[in-house]
Design a protein around this motif. Sequence first.
Motif, PDB file in Angstrom:
ATOM      1  N   TYR A   5       0.817  -1.202   0.000  1.00 57.28           N
ATOM      2  CA  TYR A   5       0.000   0.000   0.000  1.00 57.28           C
ATOM      3  C   TYR A   5       0.857   1.260   0.000  1.00 57.28           C
ATOM      4  O   TYR A   5       2.007   1.241   0.422  1.00 57.28           O
ATOM      5  N   ARG A  52      -4.224   2.780  -5.000  1.00 55.29           N
ATOM      6  CA  ARG A  52      -4.400   3.624  -6.184  1.00 55.29           C
ATOM      7  C   ARG A  52      -3.841   5.029  -5.966  1.00 55.29           C
ATOM      8  O   ARG A  52      -4.595   6.005  -6.021  1.00 55.29           O
ATOM      9  N   LYS A 105     -16.095  -2.989  -8.554  1.00 56.37           N
ATOM     10  CA  LYS A 105     -14.717  -2.663  -8.180  1.00 56.37           C
ATOM     11  C   LYS A 105     -13.727  -3.384  -9.088  1.00 56.37           C
ATOM     12  O   LYS A 105     -12.756  -2.794  -9.565  1.00 56.37           O
ATOM     13  N   ALA A 157     -13.737  -1.764 -12.473  1.00 57.83           N
ATOM     14  CA  ALA A 157     -13.108  -0.440 -12.400  1.00 57.83           C
ATOM     15  C   ALA A 157     -11.587  -0.563 -12.299  1.00 57.83           C
ATOM     16  O   ALA A 157     -10.845   0.166 -12.956  1.00 57.83           O
TER      17      ALA A 157
END
Length: 267
Positions: free
Chosen positions: A3, A39, A212, A215
């Motif tokens: 992350y 993201r 999700k 996407a």
Amino acid sequence: QDYTALKLKVKDWAPDAAKIVQGKIPDSANVYFVPATLRPETMYGQTCCFVGPKIKYGVFKVSESDYYVVTKRAAWNMAFQGTFFKSDQFPRTADELVPVVELTGSSVVGTLVSAPLSIHKNGVRILPMDSVLPTKGTGVVTSVPSDSPDDFATITDLAKKADYYGIKKEWAELEIPPIIDTPSYGNLTAPFLVKKMKINSPKDAKQLAEAKDLAYKEGYYKGTMLVGDFKGQSVETAKPKVKEALIKSGEAFEYAEPNGHVVSRSG
Ligand code: ZZB
């Protein structure tokens, strides 16, 4: 999971939280909510930041001047990743890892934070999201309704039932800027998918998981940046560059989720 942990600096505490932290944190300190994201290239589109209303968070001291608001589980993981604590403060056991104060998610709702790269330069609000998992990431989730179907479904619901949630409607109605263009879903991927799939509530978990997935794939493999320093480049190319720039500027750091603790939001 690797992350990016983003630092959203507190500009103004919600009244309940202000009372709780009063006297526990120096007035001169920088306090950050630290969402974990996969993201980083979407950070231009942040319009709020979510906490689980029932989740318990700690305010952890990481240096003389800086404090992070995350779950204790995340703080303990961070302690092993060089992003936390001077060596003399290193906790040997989870019991030694003590927050300066504990806060329940509901008490911080309404807090104003500054969101790095967001077009909303005056800051964004901390808002409640029931589907935030305490066992994943940092328990704090930054919201990008242009590209995350979960986020779009949640802010739509928050705006519709602002009184019920005890928030100001306008906190959930910040402008949603197009940040990534895609061939199949246009430049507002999440609103497009939520409408097309007739998702009416943040509780439509199965459909949201499907949205999700779509996407992610479309955005990552076919998306083009519409904003920022890497405008015109593919998402695949821009993603690591945005991450690196955020880390270089001190606005983010890497956060890895240890294996075995990863719980998918889609179940
Ligand atoms: C900003 C963002 C923008 C995200 C986007 C997604 C998307 P995954 O694939 O299931 O691991 N997240 C992080 N922590 C939590 C938590 N504790 N509870 C619930 N959700 C959490 O999902 C990783 C994403 O789940 C993270 O990336 C974060 O939201 C959220 F445009 O950060 B993301 C199509 C998705 N788009």
